[in-house]
Design a protein around this motif. Structure first.
Motif, PDB file in Angstrom:
ATOM      1  N   UNK A  71       0.845  -1.044  -0.038  1.00 57.56           N
ATOM      2  CA  UNK A  71       0.171   0.009  -0.165  1.00 57.56           C
ATOM      3  C   UNK A  71       0.843   1.262  -0.159  1.00 57.56           C
ATOM      4  N   UNK A  72       2.239   1.248   0.520  1.00 55.94           N
ATOM      5  CA  UNK A  72       2.959   2.365   0.263  1.00 55.94           C
ATOM      6  C   UNK A  72       4.449   1.909   0.311  1.00 55.94           C
ATOM      7  N   UNK A  73       5.256   2.838   0.052  1.00 58.82           N
ATOM      8  CA  UNK A  73       6.705   2.760  -0.166  1.00 58.82           C
ATOM      9  C   UNK A  73       7.558   2.012   0.967  1.00 58.82           C
ATOM     10  N   UNK A  74       7.300   2.316   2.282  1.00 60.23           N
ATOM     11  CA  UNK A  74       7.700   1.856   3.451  1.00 60.23           C
ATOM     12  C   UNK A  74       7.312   0.585   4.065  1.00 60.23           C
ATOM     13  N   UNK A  75       5.875   0.269   3.615  1.00 61.75           N
ATOM     14  CA  UNK A  75       5.422  -1.076   3.878  1.00 61.75           C
ATOM     15  C   UNK A  75       4.695  -1.794   2.613  1.00 61.75           C
ATOM     16  N   UNK A  76       5.507  -2.061   1.824  1.00 67.73           N
ATOM     17  CA  UNK A  76       5.195  -2.466   0.487  1.00 67.73           C
ATOM     18  C   UNK A  76       4.727  -4.044   0.449  1.00 67.73           C
ATOM     19  N   UNK A  77       3.689  -4.408   0.460  1.00 67.29           N
ATOM     20  CA  UNK A  77       3.310  -5.891   0.193  1.00 67.29           C
ATOM     21  C   UNK A  77       3.545  -6.296  -1.287  1.00 67.29           C
ATOM     22  N   UNK A  78       3.319  -5.455  -2.209  1.00 63.77           N
ATOM     23  CA  UNK A  78       3.549  -5.740  -3.535  1.00 63.77           C
ATOM     24  C   UNK A  78       4.268  -4.151  -4.054  1.00 63.77           C
ATOM     25  N   UNK A  79       5.170  -4.538  -4.883  1.00 61.83           N
ATOM     26  CA  UNK A  79       5.791  -3.255  -5.700  1.00 61.83           C
ATOM     27  C   UNK A  79       6.389  -3.780  -7.103  1.00 61.83           C
ATOM     28  N   UNK A  80       6.084  -2.670  -7.938  1.00 61.20           N
ATOM     29  CA  UNK A  80       6.877  -3.335  -9.186  1.00 61.20           C
ATOM     30  C   UNK A  80       6.657  -2.067 -10.296  1.00 61.20           C
ATOM     31  N   UNK A  81       7.221  -2.218 -11.609  1.00 62.14           N
ATOM     32  CA  UNK A  81       7.269  -1.313 -12.539  1.00 62.14           C
ATOM     33  C   UNK A  81       5.828  -1.263 -13.112  1.00 62.14           C
ATOM     34  N   UNK A  82       5.564   0.316 -13.235  1.00 65.03           N
ATOM     35  CA  UNK A  82       4.302   0.446 -14.189  1.00 65.03           C
ATOM     36  C   UNK A  82       4.819   1.190 -15.621  1.00 65.03           C
ATOM     37  N   UNK A  83       4.441   0.672 -16.660  1.00 63.34           N
ATOM     38  CA  UNK A  83       5.037   0.909 -17.873  1.00 63.34           C
ATOM     39  C   UNK A  83       3.824   1.038 -18.983  1.00 63.34           C
ATOM     40  N   UNK A  84       4.114   1.735 -19.966  1.00 67.32           N
ATOM     41  CA  UNK A  84       3.032   2.010 -21.159  1.00 67.32           C
ATOM     42  C   UNK A  84       3.667   2.392 -22.367  1.00 67.32           C
ATOM     43  N   UNK A  85       3.535   1.830 -23.475  1.00 65.10           N
ATOM     44  CA  UNK A  85       4.142   2.262 -24.837  1.00 65.10           C
ATOM     45  C   UNK A  85       3.052   2.160 -25.561  1.00 65.10           C
ATOM     46  N   UNK A  86       2.738   3.297 -26.311  1.00 63.27           N
ATOM     47  CA  UNK A  86       1.610   3.536 -27.327  1.00 63.27           C
ATOM     48  C   UNK A  86       1.647   4.691 -28.212  1.00 63.27           C
ATOM     49  N   UNK A  87       1.848   4.119 -29.423  1.00 60.71           N
ATOM     50  CA  UNK A  87       1.792   4.971 -30.570  1.00 60.71           C
ATOM     51  C   UNK A  87       0.427   4.908 -31.099  1.00 60.71           C
ATOM     52  N   UNK A 110      -5.848   4.135 -34.960  1.00 59.35           N
ATOM     53  CA  UNK A 110      -5.125   2.915 -34.742  1.00 59.35           C
ATOM     54  C   UNK A 110      -3.797   2.822 -33.621  1.00 59.35           C
ATOM     55  N   UNK A 111      -4.061   2.052 -32.682  1.00 61.45           N
ATOM     56  CA  UNK A 111      -3.342   2.228 -31.475  1.00 61.45           C
ATOM     57  C   UNK A 111      -2.543   0.980 -30.943  1.00 61.45           C
TER      58      UNK A 111
END
Length: 654
Positions: A350-366, A382-383
């Motif tokens: 739920x937050x950086x100092x007590x992270x049950x889960x964490x990971x990258x968030x990415x998006x690439x869209x032309x 077209x996307x």
């Protein structure tokens, strides 16, 4: 007695005595303001800091509100709000403002108004000062005679003339004010322009008898010939093809000239998103009842790059992202548009100092957009897109594509037909979602292919489509997944919604929204994947619940009492919001909101007794980096229905 007159036959564009007086008054106030401001600064440098004015009171004032009169003066009330102007006590400025108050009253027809006294009270210890200003208003000047003089041979008949005259702000037996006189000139001319008279001219004269408190006013109206638009020319085109501009304004050919039509032309050209600005030049001649319009254009640089942060803190999720968008508005020289979006960041639950889960968030869209294929006003998109993100209970990545077409009808209704194709792949999956034991059964598959078509219609009955302040927007949506579109899931989705806007005052805005929908599995692979289900909660829906937490869920607990809580969405949704926004100072706005919502696991399930209500305050600050928003939502009912949820939730975002 004072008299000011204008000749009855005036050339278009000539300034009346009243208009000249108004211009000179504004210039004088600006010059005195700069001079007095310089004097105040010099005085503070010589004498040291002057006390701040904390309060200004007026006695005997009925014609103006306090804020309205202060807007004309140099003095004012210092505010505790940061980045707002401070006002310092200066006897020289006070003396100037005393005369200025009388000038303001004279401009509004109070020729006997006097400032009786200005009493300052200075508290040196608190470094504050207050001003008490006593005003003797007197009686206002009344319009005892209001005549409309039409040019000989003017086209409008008697009935149409009366309708035009009724638009004048100045009224018989009403107060005489220079502002109302000038407004009446504009009122009549605008009304004539709306009725198809592009060369309309209006002038005025007034005999003002100060002692008798009466004014005799004449308005001279020369509508000129009525005209329709016969042709449109463009100035400033270089790389943008002219035939594409012709297509956007073709609707105006043959229509009666009016500012409404020219404004619609400008908006249509701006919607092409390739011009810095567009302006229709007012016509200067009419031939045989026809007018040729000239549109001046300034082409924007077709290429741009926008980079900005996106930071959001919620009760159960923190997210820090950086977004970059490369845009080319004239790819291939035929107005094909490319918006290449790249998003990179990180999220913690739920937050950086007590992270049950964490990971990258990415998006690439032309995303490629092109108007005019098959039909002049169809907009094709077209996307292809790649995304990765984390949720409670799992992480995932997707690769897919969005392809469709949309069209505007009548400038207020937009219809679109789009196909979505996406492959979902889960990783770092919680044991609670194991396909062999989960209650979701066939609805959970890893990986899976989601393919569906979407038909959407939006009706805009607002004063502005991009930035509405009054009116309503109606939305209807239907999705069909699987079946003829193949894929691993077969379901129908229907959704209706209404958004409302109302602005009763300059700084006050009401916004509301209500929507509901349901999903219906069908066919040989009935089911709805987790990604397509309904979820509520978070900064944009039912504040008071964490992001996506207002939802059916899976709970798995160990013998030690550690439980995994995974929202899995539902098949039926209802949601409503009422929000009051008040801009109290500069970039600062406060918000009060009330939200309602519910998500049920079954189709066609809408039970008012299970609806959840939340409410709370919020703050908005417009900064050079973007909008900073902060909300706190409190749950008002059914606290036992979601025992794992806090009674409140907070949201901070940039």
């Amino acid at each position: 007695m004072t008299t000011s007159e204008c000749p009855r036959e005036m050339l278009p564009g000539r300034i009346s005595i009243q208009q000249l007086f108004g211009v000179l008054l504004v210039v004088a106030l600006l010059v005195s303001n700069m001079g007095c401001a310089s004097h105040a600064r010099a005085l503070r440098e010589v004498q040291g800091p002057q006390p701040k004015i904390s309060d200004v009171t007026f006695e005997g004032m009925k014609r103006f509100s306090k804020g309205e009169l202060l807007s004309y003066l140099h003095v004012g009330e210092s505010s505790w709000v940061p980045f707002t102007r401070d006002f310092y006590f200066d006897p020289a400025l006070v003396s100037v403002d005393a005369r200025g108050i009388e000038d303001v009253y004279r401009a509004h027809g109070y020729y006997q108004a006097r400032v009786v006294s200005v009493v300052p009270v200075i508290d040196r210890e608190a470094d504050k000062a207050t001003l008490a200003i006593r005003v003797q208003e007197g009686e206002p000047t009344k319009v005892t005679s209001l005549r409309f003089v039409w040019a000989d041979g003017a086209e409008p008949d008697e009935a149409e003339r009366r309708k035009v005259e009724a638009q004048a702000s100045l009224k018989q037996a009403g107060p005489f004010e220079v502002a109302l006189l000038n407004a009446s000139i504009g009122d009549l001319r605008v009304e004539l322009l709306q009725r198809g008279f592009p060369l309309a001219a209006v002038q005025a004269s007034a005999d003002v008898h100060e002692g008798a408190k009466r004014a005799e006013v004449e308005l001279y109206v020369n509508p000129g010939p009525r005209a329709v638009i016969s042709a449109i020319r463009f100035e400033g085109l270089h790389k943008v093809p002219q035939y594409m501009c012709d297509r956007e304004v073709q609707f105006a050919i043959g229509k009666r000239y009016s500012p409404g039509v020219t404004n619609q032309m400008e908006q249509s050209l701006k919607a092409m998103r390739v011009f810095r600005w567009t302006a229709v030049t007012p016509p200067t001649e009419v031939r045989d009842g026809k007018v040729v319009l000239t549109v001046r254009l300034s082409e924007a640089d077709p290429q741009s790059i926008t980079i900005g942060p996106d930071i959001a803190f919620e009760a159960i999720r923190w997210q820090e992202r950086l977004t970059a968008v490369y845009t080319h508005t004239n790819l291939l020289g035929n107005l094909t548009r490319l918006d290449f979006t790249v998003v990179g960041g990180y999220a913690e639950l739920p937050n950086p100092w007590s992270a049950d889960r964490h990971g990258p968030v990415t998006k690439v869209e032309p995303a490629f957009t092109k108007k005019g294929i098959l039909e002049p006003f169809l907009v094709w998109t077209l996307a292809p897109v790649f995304t990765s993100d984390i949720r409670e209970g799992y992480s995932f990545w997707t690769v897919g594509d969005r392809f469709g077409a949309s069209r505007w009808f009548g400038g207020i209704f937009n219809a679109s037909l789009t196909h979505y194709l996406t492959r979902f792949d889960y990783f770092e999956i919680s044991p609670a979602l194991d396909r062999n034991t989960t209650q979701l059964g066939r609805d959970f598959s890893d990986p899976y292919l989601l393919s569906y078509g979407e038909l959407k219609g939006t009706l805009h009955l607002t004063d502005s489509i991009a930035r509405p302040t009054n009116g309503a927007v109606f939305e209807a949506l239907y999705d069909m997944a699987g079946g003829a579109f193949f894929g691993d899931y077969d379901f129908h989705k229907g959704q209706l919604g209404v958004r409302g806007y109302y602005k009763p005052a300059k700084r006050l805005q009401f916004v509301s929204r209500i929507q509901g929908g349901t999903m219906i599995p069908y066919g040989s692979s009935p089911g709805v994947p987790l990604s397509a289900r309904y979820y509520l909660g978070g900064a944009n829906t039912v504040r008071g619940f964490g992001s996506r937490r207002l939802s059916p869920s899976l709970d798995e607990c160990t013998p030690e009492g550690d439980c995994t809580h995974i929202p899995v969405g539902g098949f039926s949704m209802v949601q409503a919001t009422v929000e009051l926004r008040y801009n109290f100072a500069g970039p600062f706005s406060v918000v009060g909101f009330s939200d309602m919502g519910d998500v049920q696991a079954k189709k066609w399930t809408f039970t008012p007794s299970t609806w959840n209500f939340t409410a709370g305050p919020g703050l908005r600050v417009t900064t050079p980096l973007g909008l900073v928003r902060a909300d706190v939502g409190f749950r008002l009912n059914r606290l036992d229905a979601y025992p794992r949820e806090s009674k409140f939730a907070f949201y901070v975002g940039l």
